[in-house]
Design a protein around this motif. Structure first.
Motif, PDB file in Angstrom:
ATOM      1  N   ALA A  30      12.690  33.590 -89.596  1.00  0.00           N
ATOM      2  CA  ALA A  30      11.297  33.166 -89.569  1.00  0.00           C
ATOM      3  C   ALA A  30      10.821  32.709 -90.941  1.00  0.00           C
ATOM      4  O   ALA A  30      10.099  31.714 -91.063  1.00  0.00           O
ATOM      5  CB  ALA A  30      10.419  34.313 -89.064  1.00  0.00           C
ATOM      6  N   ILE A  31      11.220  33.420 -91.973  1.00  0.00           N
ATOM      7  CA  ILE A  31      10.828  33.041 -93.335  1.00  0.00           C
ATOM      8  C   ILE A  31      11.449  31.701 -93.703  1.00  0.00           C
ATOM      9  O   ILE A  31      10.788  30.828 -94.300  1.00  0.00           O
ATOM     10  CB  ILE A  31      11.241  34.131 -94.333  1.00  0.00           C
ATOM     11  N   SER A  34       9.485  28.883 -92.255  1.00  0.00           N
ATOM     12  CA  SER A  34       8.146  28.661 -92.800  1.00  0.00           C
ATOM     13  C   SER A  34       8.157  28.056 -94.196  1.00  0.00           C
ATOM     14  O   SER A  34       7.157  27.467 -94.626  1.00  0.00           O
ATOM     15  CB  SER A  34       7.362  29.975 -92.821  1.00  0.00           C
ATOM     16  N   VAL A  38       5.478  25.035 -95.975  1.00  0.00           N
ATOM     17  CA  VAL A  38       4.639  25.505 -97.081  1.00  0.00           C
ATOM     18  C   VAL A  38       4.865  24.642 -98.320  1.00  0.00           C
ATOM     19  O   VAL A  38       3.908  24.232 -98.999  1.00  0.00           O
ATOM     20  CB  VAL A  38       4.936  26.986 -97.387  1.00  0.00           C
ATOM     21  N   ARG A 106       7.086  20.204 -84.851  1.00  0.00           N
ATOM     22  CA  ARG A 106       6.870  21.617 -84.542  1.00  0.00           C
ATOM     23  C   ARG A 106       5.928  21.780 -83.351  1.00  0.00           C
ATOM     24  O   ARG A 106       6.109  22.689 -82.539  1.00  0.00           O
ATOM     25  CB  ARG A 106       6.339  22.348 -85.771  1.00  0.00           C
ATOM     26  N   ARG A 166       0.380  29.287 -80.860  1.00  0.00           N
ATOM     27  CA  ARG A 166       0.673  28.305 -81.902  1.00  0.00           C
ATOM     28  C   ARG A 166       0.026  26.962 -81.588  1.00  0.00           C
ATOM     29  O   ARG A 166      -0.557  26.321 -82.469  1.00  0.00           O
ATOM     30  CB  ARG A 166       2.190  28.144 -82.031  1.00  0.00           C
ATOM     31  N   SER A 183      -0.125  24.238 -93.326  1.00  0.00           N
ATOM     32  CA  SER A 183       0.909  24.941 -94.079  1.00  0.00           C
ATOM     33  C   SER A 183       0.670  26.444 -94.068  1.00  0.00           C
ATOM     34  O   SER A 183       1.601  27.237 -93.878  1.00  0.00           O
ATOM     35  CB  SER A 183       0.947  24.429 -95.526  1.00  0.00           C
ATOM     36  N   GLN A 186       1.410  27.913 -90.664  1.00  0.00           N
ATOM     37  CA  GLN A 186       2.842  28.072 -90.404  1.00  0.00           C
ATOM     38  C   GLN A 186       3.342  29.433 -90.855  1.00  0.00           C
ATOM     39  O   GLN A 186       4.204  30.034 -90.223  1.00  0.00           O
ATOM     40  CB  GLN A 186       3.628  26.966 -91.109  1.00  0.00           C
ATOM     41  N   VAL A 187       2.797  29.923 -91.968  1.00  0.00           N
ATOM     42  CA  VAL A 187       3.215  31.236 -92.468  1.00  0.00           C
ATOM     43  C   VAL A 187       2.768  32.329 -91.510  1.00  0.00           C
ATOM     44  O   VAL A 187       3.540  33.224 -91.138  1.00  0.00           O
ATOM     45  CB  VAL A 187       2.627  31.490 -93.872  1.00  0.00           C
ATOM     46  N   THR A 190       4.667  32.363 -88.027  1.00  0.00           N
ATOM     47  CA  THR A 190       6.116  32.557 -87.939  1.00  0.00           C
ATOM     48  C   THR A 190       6.411  34.052 -87.871  1.00  0.00           C
ATOM     49  O   THR A 190       6.300  34.655 -86.809  1.00  0.00           O
ATOM     50  CB  THR A 190       6.833  31.880 -89.131  1.00  0.00           C
ATOM     51  N   TRP A 191       6.777  34.658 -88.995  1.00  0.00           N
ATOM     52  CA  TRP A 191       7.199  36.056 -88.938  1.00  0.00           C
ATOM     53  C   TRP A 191       6.123  36.999 -88.418  1.00  0.00           C
ATOM     54  O   TRP A 191       6.415  37.820 -87.535  1.00  0.00           O
ATOM     55  CB  TRP A 191       7.705  36.506 -90.300  1.00  0.00           C
TER      56      TRP A 191
END
Length: 222
Positions: A30-31, A34, A38, A106, A166, A183, A186-187, A190-191
């Motif tokens: 996940a990281i 992202s 970013v 995405r 999402r 951006s 997205q963080v 995700t995780w």
């Protein structure tokens, strides 16, 4: 002696939950997903809203991540797909002249993924069961367990909701060309969202199984 047999055949619920987290919600994956968005938003902002700078920075970061993953022994196909998604996102944004279009792929993949999960539930092949059953080496045995099949179906709806969340968040930001906000989103999406999704789907899975069921590692015959 009874307790020993129970330990061998029925792992603690926490162990199954942690396994599900590793199978479906790996933090590292996940990281990795992202980071390029970013970096795109950051470079786009720093270099005077330059799509070329943002796209180049995102592709470079994506390539570095891909090289690192390949060195760590990750599957080449998965690594290549991730890198291609970043590259195509940059190409699309450059072609249209709208920085937010970097995130268009995405949006499309989330919509398509949500639809695939819905179809899998409807045809009684819930993807949660397919993924977990495959990784655990169960083949189709989990489908011969009516209780487990029903539980996987219910828990799979949680993953459908993940994609819907999402889309609900990202589509308005995309239409507004809010690159920095996209951006940041997205963080968050995700995780953190995956972690919540895994936790909730695990709760639904356990609630849907009868109390005497040995767990997802031990499918029972029909």
């Amino acid at each position: 002696m009874t307790d020993d047999r129970q330990t061998d055949t029925a792992p603690a619920p926490e162990a199954d939950r942690d396994s599900l987290m590793r199978l479906l919600g790996g933090r590292t994956t996940a990281i990795d997903a992202s980071l390029p968005p970013v970096v795109f938003g950051l470079a786009w902002f720093v270099f005077g809203e330059s799509i070329a700078a943002g796209g180049a920075a995102a592709v470079v970061v994506g390539a570095v991540i891909a090289a690192w993953r390949l060195r760590k022994g990750d599957r080449p196909v998965a690594v290549l797909v991730s890198l291609l998604a970043v590259s195509f996102g940059a190409i699309i944004a450059l072609h249209t002249g709208h920085a937010a279009d970097f995130f268009l792929i995405r949006l499309v993949t989330n919509a398509a993924s949500g639809l695939v999960w819905v179809v899998s539930i409807v045809v009684r092949w819930p993807l949660l069961g397919v993924v977990v059953g495959t990784v655990l080496g169960q083949g189709r045995r989990w489908r011969r367990d009516p209780a487990l099949l029903r539980a996987y179906g219910r828990a799979s709806w949680v993953w459908v909701c993940q994609y819907l969340v999402r889309l609900v968040v990202l589509i308005p930001l995309w239409t507004a060309n809010a690159v920095v906000a996209l951006s940041v989103a997205q963080v968050v999406l995700t995780w953190p969202l995956v972690a919540v999704c895994v936790a909730v789907s695990w709760w639904v899975l356990r609630r849907a199984l009868p109390e005497d069921h040995p767990g997802l590692r031990h499918p029972q015959g029909a």
